[in-house]
Write an enzyme that holds these catalytic residues in place. Structure first.
Site, PDB file in Angstrom:
ATOM      1  N   GLU A  43       0.837  -1.196   0.000  1.00 50.12           N
ATOM      2  CA  GLU A  43       0.000   0.000   0.000  1.00 50.12           C
ATOM      3  C   GLU A  43       0.878   1.255   0.000  1.00 50.12           C
ATOM      4  O   GLU A  43       1.947   1.289   0.610  1.00 50.12           O
ATOM      5  CB  GLU A  43      -0.918   0.013   1.223  1.00 50.12           C
ATOM      6  CG  GLU A  43      -2.013  -1.019   1.176  1.00 50.12           C
ATOM      7  CD  GLU A  43      -2.953  -0.926   2.377  1.00 50.12           C
ATOM      8  OE1 GLU A  43      -2.763   0.009   3.196  1.00 50.12           O
ATOM      9  OE2 GLU A  43      -3.847  -1.770   2.487  1.00 50.12           O
ATOM     10  N   ASP A 176       2.257   5.467 -39.170  1.00 51.21           N
ATOM     11  CA  ASP A 176       0.902   4.974 -39.431  1.00 51.21           C
ATOM     12  C   ASP A 176       0.010   6.161 -39.793  1.00 51.21           C
ATOM     13  O   ASP A 176       0.419   7.325 -39.692  1.00 51.21           O
ATOM     14  CB  ASP A 176       0.332   4.214 -38.226  1.00 51.21           C
ATOM     15  CG  ASP A 176       0.420   5.010 -36.933  1.00 51.21           C
ATOM     16  OD1 ASP A 176       0.183   6.236 -36.958  1.00 51.21           O
ATOM     17  OD2 ASP A 176       0.729   4.419 -35.884  1.00 51.21           O
ATOM     18  N   LYS A 199       0.188   0.349 -42.245  1.00 52.79           N
ATOM     19  CA  LYS A 199       0.352  -0.901 -41.504  1.00 52.79           C
ATOM     20  C   LYS A 199      -1.010  -1.393 -41.028  1.00 52.79           C
ATOM     21  O   LYS A 199      -2.007  -0.674 -41.050  1.00 52.79           O
ATOM     22  CB  LYS A 199       1.271  -0.686 -40.295  1.00 52.79           C
ATOM     23  CG  LYS A 199       0.624   0.172 -39.210  1.00 52.79           C
ATOM     24  CD  LYS A 199       1.484   0.297 -37.983  1.00 52.79           C
ATOM     25  CE  LYS A 199       0.718   1.061 -36.893  1.00 52.79           C
ATOM     26  NZ  LYS A 199       1.497   1.284 -35.698  1.00 52.79           N
ATOM     27  N   GLY A 232       8.091  -2.415 -31.785  1.00 51.15           N
ATOM     28  CA  GLY A 232       7.801  -3.235 -32.959  1.00 51.15           C
ATOM     29  C   GLY A 232       7.390  -2.407 -34.156  1.00 51.15           C
ATOM     30  O   GLY A 232       7.891  -2.603 -35.270  1.00 51.15           O
TER      31      GLY A 232
END
Length: 319
Positions: A43, A176, A199, A232
């Site tokens: 905690e 992308d 991609k 990746g």
């Protein structure tokens, strides 16, 4: 610098104390006394050792790995300040974790970014200051002000100082379709052409390059992304740009270096010559390889904090 800072307090969590110290130094302030530790069962315990009553409090904490511990630590810090009658509480989150889960991609998916926003508000945060949210619409998940600084401001200046404008040997590439808007900021600043790696992602942290849109043959490539997690996407994109596209070299850059799992191994084996990251997440230990160069966001965050405290506009920090 804030020479009149009698009512401002900066506290650092455990996620990125080096960056917190740099921000405090840039403001001409000292980090206030706060201890964040754990009980034997894990905690989290937070103790503020100086008053925050009526103060403008800035809590500096990236929710990077260990994500859940750092996020819970931030929530407890916010709660402690609220219960101690702080005047205003700003959560300074250079890296906002859970931002990739911003929509329902398939049936029964959670929207974790929305849940995190609600938890920050419920804890008592009055404002959030962050950088390069994975999706800009996350700002709308909050009912409090959210200032989303742009890491491209620092990264474009880095390349501008080295390449100048309209360098005919270079092209900027988006890894992308989702990063096209970010990459356009690079092309506008550096006056360079743009290409896109098309991609598909069959599952999380796995990507496959389909096509390269644009001409990169015999060019030096600057591959731009918002974060590098397992690397990746970055390494596959760089490989395709060289082997399929005929690029001469690849330099990559990103705001957040998450660098989890096999990321370092992949980067070492990749065709990427250099990866330029910002220090929103600490790059330490085995992650501090020769291929990685780190730039600091401290001055930009310090200026944003100064303007928030002074109640002046921060809009020109986005230019």
């Amino acid at each position: 610098m804030i020479p009149h800072g009698t009512k401002i307090k900066l506290f650092a969590g455990n996620s990125n104390p080096v960056l917190a110290k740099r921000i405090a130094d840039a403001l001409g302030l000292t980090l206030s006394d706060c201890v964040c530790k754990k009980f034997a069962d894990g905690e989290i315990s937070v103790s503020f050792n100086e008053t925050v009553r009526g103060c403008d409090v800035f809590l500096i904490q990236s929710t990077c790995c260990p994500v859940n511990d750092n996020f819970m630590e931030l929530l407890i810090m916010i709660d402690a300040c609220r219960r101690a009658s702080a005047g205003r509480i700003t959560a300074v989150m250079p890296y906002f974790g859970y931002a990739r889960q911003d929509r329902k991609a398939k049936a029964r998916d959670p929207i974790s970014a929305k849940l995190c926003a609600e938890m920050l508000e419920a804890a008592g945060a009055d404002r959030v200051l962050t950088m390069d949210l994975h999706a800009n619409q996350i700002q709308g998940f909050f009912n409090i002000p959210v200032d989303n600084l742009l890491g491209t401001k620092i990264l474009t200046q880095y390349f501008y100082d080295r390449l100048g404008v309209s360098n005919p040997d270079y092209v900027v590439v988006s890894p992308d379709l989702g990063s096209v808007t970010r990459v356009r900021k690079f092309t506008d600043k550096l006056d360079l052409p743009m290409a896109i790696v098309d991609k598909r992602r069959p599952k999380p942290n796995v990507s496959e390059v389909m096509n390269i849109i644009g001409d990169v043959r015999d060019k030096h490539v600057i591959l731009v992304d918002d974060m590098v997690d397992t690397a990746g996407t970055l390494c596959n994109g760089a490989k395709a740009l060289v082997e399929r596209g005929g690029a001469k070299s690849v330099t990559a850059c990103a705001t957040h270096g998450v660098l989890s799992g096999p990321a370092i191994e992949r980067l070492q084996a990749s065709v990427i010559d250099k990866l330029v990251l910002l220090d929103t997440i600490p790059v330490e230990g085995e992650k501090a390889i020769d291929k990685i160069e780190t730039l600091s966001v401290a001055d930009l965050f310090a200026e944003a904090i100064r303007r928030i405290y002074d109640e002046t506009a921060i809009s020109d920090l986005y230019n």
